[in-house]
Design a protein around this motif. Sequence first.
Motif, PDB file in Angstrom:
ATOM      1  N   MET A 253       0.829  -1.202   0.000  1.00 54.03           N
ATOM      2  CA  MET A 253       0.000   0.000   0.000  1.00 54.03           C
ATOM      3  C   MET A 253       0.863   1.252   0.000  1.00 54.03           C
ATOM      4  O   MET A 253       0.594   2.216  -0.743  1.00 54.03           O
ATOM      5  N   GLU A 254       1.906   1.256   0.803  1.00 51.04           N
ATOM      6  CA  GLU A 254       2.806   2.413   0.833  1.00 51.04           C
ATOM      7  C   GLU A 254       3.468   2.606  -0.527  1.00 51.04           C
ATOM      8  O   GLU A 254       3.559   3.731  -1.040  1.00 51.04           O
ATOM      9  N   LYS A 255       3.924   1.510  -1.119  1.00 52.10           N
ATOM     10  CA  LYS A 255       4.552   1.575  -2.438  1.00 52.10           C
ATOM     11  C   LYS A 255       3.580   2.131  -3.470  1.00 52.10           C
ATOM     12  O   LYS A 255       3.931   2.983  -4.294  1.00 52.10           O
ATOM     13  N   GLU A 256       2.333   1.666  -3.410  1.00 44.69           N
ATOM     14  CA  GLU A 256       1.345   2.068  -4.402  1.00 44.69           C
ATOM     15  C   GLU A 256       0.906   3.512  -4.227  1.00 44.69           C
ATOM     16  O   GLU A 256       0.597   4.191  -5.213  1.00 44.69           O
ATOM     17  N   ILE A 257       0.914   4.017  -2.993  1.00 41.20           N
ATOM     18  CA  ILE A 257       0.668   5.444  -2.779  1.00 41.20           C
ATOM     19  C   ILE A 257       1.729   6.260  -3.501  1.00 41.20           C
ATOM     20  O   ILE A 257       1.428   7.269  -4.155  1.00 41.20           O
ATOM     21  N   HIS A 258       2.974   5.811  -3.412  1.00 37.80           N
ATOM     22  CA  HIS A 258       4.069   6.553  -4.033  1.00 37.80           C
ATOM     23  C   HIS A 258       4.180   6.307  -5.535  1.00 37.80           C
ATOM     24  O   HIS A 258       4.913   7.031  -6.218  1.00 37.80           O
ATOM     25  N   THR A 300     -14.455   2.243  -2.843  1.00 35.87           N
ATOM     26  CA  THR A 300     -13.638   3.368  -3.288  1.00 35.87           C
ATOM     27  C   THR A 300     -14.013   3.825  -4.684  1.00 35.87           C
ATOM     28  O   THR A 300     -14.040   5.034  -4.972  1.00 35.87           O
ATOM     29  N   ALA A 301     -14.327   2.890  -5.571  1.00 31.70           N
ATOM     30  CA  ALA A 301     -14.726   3.255  -6.928  1.00 31.70           C
ATOM     31  C   ALA A 301     -16.005   4.085  -6.923  1.00 31.70           C
ATOM     32  O   ALA A 301     -16.182   4.970  -7.767  1.00 31.70           O
ATOM     33  N   PHE A 302     -16.906   3.809  -5.979  1.00 28.79           N
ATOM     34  CA  PHE A 302     -18.124   4.604  -5.854  1.00 28.79           C
ATOM     35  C   PHE A 302     -17.784   6.056  -5.516  1.00 28.79           C
ATOM     36  O   PHE A 302     -18.376   6.996  -6.064  1.00 28.79           O
ATOM     37  N   TYR A 303     -16.823   6.259  -4.615  1.00 32.21           N
ATOM     38  CA  TYR A 303     -16.440   7.630  -4.259  1.00 32.21           C
ATOM     39  C   TYR A 303     -15.745   8.337  -5.420  1.00 32.21           C
ATOM     40  O   TYR A 303     -15.914   9.548  -5.604  1.00 32.21           O
ATOM     41  N   ALA A 304     -14.990   7.585  -6.219  1.00 30.30           N
ATOM     42  CA  ALA A 304     -14.433   8.177  -7.444  1.00 30.30           C
ATOM     43  C   ALA A 304     -15.565   8.640  -8.355  1.00 30.30           C
ATOM     44  O   ALA A 304     -15.527   9.740  -8.916  1.00 30.30           O
ATOM     45  N   GLY A 305     -16.587   7.806  -8.491  1.00 28.15           N
ATOM     46  CA  GLY A 305     -17.726   8.179  -9.325  1.00 28.15           C
ATOM     47  C   GLY A 305     -18.475   9.382  -8.786  1.00 28.15           C
ATOM     48  O   GLY A 305     -18.986  10.209  -9.555  1.00 28.15           O
ATOM     49  N   ALA A 306     -18.548   9.508  -7.450  1.00 22.91           N
ATOM     50  CA  ALA A 306     -19.234  10.647  -6.846  1.00 22.91           C
ATOM     51  C   ALA A 306     -18.493  11.956  -7.129  1.00 22.91           C
ATOM     52  O   ALA A 306     -19.113  13.004  -7.331  1.00 22.91           O
ATOM     53  N   ILE A 307     -17.168  11.892  -7.157  1.00 20.23           N
ATOM     54  CA  ILE A 307     -16.395  13.077  -7.552  1.00 20.23           C
ATOM     55  C   ILE A 307     -16.595  13.338  -9.043  1.00 20.23           C
ATOM     56  O   ILE A 307     -16.781  14.479  -9.484  1.00 20.23           O
ATOM     57  N   GLY A 308     -16.582  12.267  -9.840  1.00 17.63           N
ATOM     58  CA  GLY A 308     -16.811  12.413 -11.270  1.00 17.63           C
ATOM     59  C   GLY A 308     -18.165  13.034 -11.588  1.00 17.63           C
ATOM     60  O   GLY A 308     -18.299  13.779 -12.561  1.00 17.63           O
ATOM     61  N   LYS A 309     -19.180  12.747 -10.773  1.00 23.79           N
ATOM     62  CA  LYS A 309     -20.512  13.355 -10.957  1.00 23.79           C
ATOM     63  C   LYS A 309     -20.399  14.876 -10.969  1.00 23.79           C
ATOM     64  O   LYS A 309     -21.007  15.555 -11.809  1.00 23.79           O
ATOM     65  N   VAL A 396      -5.009  -4.366  -0.669  1.00 20.35           N
ATOM     66  CA  VAL A 396      -6.471  -4.455  -0.746  1.00 20.35           C
ATOM     67  C   VAL A 396      -7.102  -3.065  -0.744  1.00 20.35           C
ATOM     68  O   VAL A 396      -8.058  -2.806  -1.474  1.00 20.35           O
ATOM     69  N   ALA A 397      -6.595  -2.170   0.086  1.00 20.85           N
ATOM     70  CA  ALA A 397      -7.129  -0.807   0.145  1.00 20.85           C
ATOM     71  C   ALA A 397      -6.626  -0.022  -1.069  1.00 20.85           C
ATOM     72  O   ALA A 397      -5.435   0.218  -1.212  1.00 20.85           O
ATOM     73  N   SER A 398      -7.542   0.371  -1.926  1.00 19.32           N
ATOM     74  CA  SER A 398      -7.170   0.988  -3.195  1.00 19.32           C
ATOM     75  C   SER A 398      -6.600   2.386  -2.997  1.00 19.32           C
ATOM     76  O   SER A 398      -7.145   3.198  -2.249  1.00 19.32           O
ATOM     77  N   THR A 399      -5.521   2.684  -3.694  1.00 17.95           N
ATOM     78  CA  THR A 399      -4.891   4.007  -3.635  1.00 17.95           C
ATOM     79  C   THR A 399      -4.621   4.515  -5.048  1.00 17.95           C
ATOM     80  O   THR A 399      -5.321   5.380  -5.547  1.00 17.95           O
ATOM     81  N   LYS A 400      -3.629   3.911  -5.722  1.00 21.11           N
ATOM     82  CA  LYS A 400      -3.300   4.415  -7.062  1.00 21.11           C
ATOM     83  C   LYS A 400      -4.413   4.128  -8.061  1.00 21.11           C
ATOM     84  O   LYS A 400      -4.594   4.884  -9.016  1.00 21.11           O
TER      85      LYS A 400
END
Length: 607
Positions: A253-258, A300-309, A396-400
Amino acid sequence: MCGIVGIVGSTQVTERLVDGLRRLEYRGYDSAGVAVITPQGVLERRRAPGKIAGLDQAIAQAPTDGVIGIGHTRWATHGAPTLENAHPHASGAVAIVHNGIIENFQELRTELKAEGFACVTPTDSEVIAHLIASGLKQGLNMAAAFNAAVDRLRGAYALAALNVDEPGALYVARSGCPLVVGLGESEGYVGSDSLALAGWTNKVIYLEEGDRAVVTAGDVRILDAEQRPANREVHVSRAVAGFADKGEYRHFMEKEIHEQPDAIAHTLSRYVDVDAGRFNTGDLLDWAHINRLLSTACGTAFYAGAIGKHWFEAHARLAVEIDVASEFRYRDPVIGPNDAALFISQSGETADTLAALRYCKAAGAKTLAVVNVAESSIAREADAIAQTQAGPEIGVASTKAFTAQLTALACLAIGAGRVRGVLTEADEARFVTELLEAPRLINAALASEPQIEAIAHRLTQVRDVLYLGRGVYHPLAMEGALKLKEISYIHAEGYAAGELKHGPIALIEEGTPVVVAAPYDALFEKTLSNMQEVAARGAEVILITDDKGASLAGDGAAHVVTMPDCPDLIRPIVAAAPIQLLAYHTASLKGTDVDQPRNLAKSVTVE
C-alpha cells in the motif's frame, strides 16, 4: 506502466536486458527496445511495437551486443505505440530511456529545433536525449551535460542515459517515478524496481526523490536533490522473478501510494493528445445525445464516481445519478432510451457492478466501463472501455487505482463537455494543461508524509474519527473515512460539512479528531465555519488544505497539512494523497495487516 532496465559491466548484455524487460511485463506496455554500445564503439538500438516477442525478432534479424546497455517497455504517452516512438531514444552519441511525463517538453523542443536538433517523434522523451547532446556539443562532459539537461526538466521522471564516448557508465535520475540501482561484483544495474534486477543481484539502492547517480561496474556515485554527495542504504532485495516486490517500502500500500504520479501519468497518456491540446474520449459514447448518465460502483470506486458526478455536471452539463452497485438494480431503476451507464471497478470483476452493467444493457442503455484490467468481465461486456493505467495494485485498500480512476473520469467529463458544446477549444486546451500537472503535484503532496506520520501517532489512540468536506471533498472525506476503517479498524465516518447541525455534531466531544478536507475553493469559507463549530466544541481538527486555505484558517486547526496549490480540476486528485497517507501511517503504527486487512478481499466477486 513503463519499465526501465540497464546493465554496465564486462559481459554481454543484450539477452539479459530483454530478460529484465520480461520481468517488467506485469507493469503493462505497448512497445519495447534496447540500446547497447558495441565493442567497436557504435550505438545500436533494436526496438519494436507490441510485445517483447517483437523485440526478440528484431534482435534475431540484426544481432547486436556489448557490455553496457539500457532497455525499456513503454506505455504510450506522447505519441502512438509505434517503432518510431519506442524507447530508447537517441541523439548522436547519446541514448536514453524515460518513465513519466515532461510537462515543458514543447518549450524545450522549440529551443532544440532552433539549435538545429531534429525532433523526429512527437514524444516528450526525445527532447531529453537532445538536451544531453546539446550540452555535449557545447563542450560539457557527460556528467555535466546530463545534470544540465535534468535541471531543465519539469514533471515526473525516471531516467537512464548512456554515451558512446563514456562506455563505462550509466547516468540516472529520478523525480516522482521510482528507480533502483543494483550492485554486482563487477557490474552495475538500473531498474524501475528490484524485480527487474532479480537473478542478477539482491543488493539494491532505492534512489530518493531528486537523486542523480553515475552507475559503473560494481560502484555507484549518488548526488541528492541539492547536488551533494549522498550515501544511500544498500538493501537486500527479496524480489523473485515472477512476483511483485515491495522494494524499499514496508507494505505494498505504501509503495502504491508513491506510484501514483506514474499511474496518473500513464492514464493521462491514454486520453490526452498533448500536441493538439485535446482529449481522446469524445467517441466513447454519443455524448451529444445522452440525457442522463447512470454511474454505478462499489467502495472506493463509488467515491471516485461521486467526484466524477461533479465534473460531468459542471463541465458537460450532463445529469448524473450515482448508485452503490449492490443497491442499484433492486430499486427497479427507470432507464430511458437516451440514458447511458458508467461502471467503475479496479478489477473489472466486482460482482454487484457486473450485475448492474448487465441490467442496464438489458434495458437498452449504452454502457461504458472504467476499469484497470482490460481482460476483465466488465471490460469485455461493456460497449466501451476507458481503461486506467494504474498497473497491478496488490494492497487491498485501493490508492493508485482510485486516483487513476479520478484521472480517467476527469478526461471523460471534459471530453464530453467539448462534444456537448459546453466547453470551447480553449477550455479544453486549458484542462489538458492542468491535468498534465497532476503527476508532479501529487508527488509534491507526498512530501508532507513525515508530518502526517507524526499526526498518525495521535489517531492510534482514538476509537472514532470524523471526516468532513464540501463539494468534491465530500466524497473524498467518505473515501478517507473508508481508508481508515479498512486498514486501522478505527471507526470513522465521512460527512458533508453542511450536515453537521443535522446530527453528527452531537458526536463531538473534547479531543475528538476531525479531518477536514478543504483546499481553498468557492466553498472554503463555508467549510471553515463548520470547522470552527467543531473546534469550539473541543474537536482536534486536522485540516488538509493549500497555502491560501492555511492562511485563512488561522489557528482554528490543531494540525494543518498543506498540499501544493492546484488548479480546481485536479485538487481532489492531489488531496487524495495526504488522506491516504494518514490512514496508512495510522494502521502501520497500530501494527495491523495493512496490505491484507481482516475480512476484506481485493476483488469482491460475490454479492
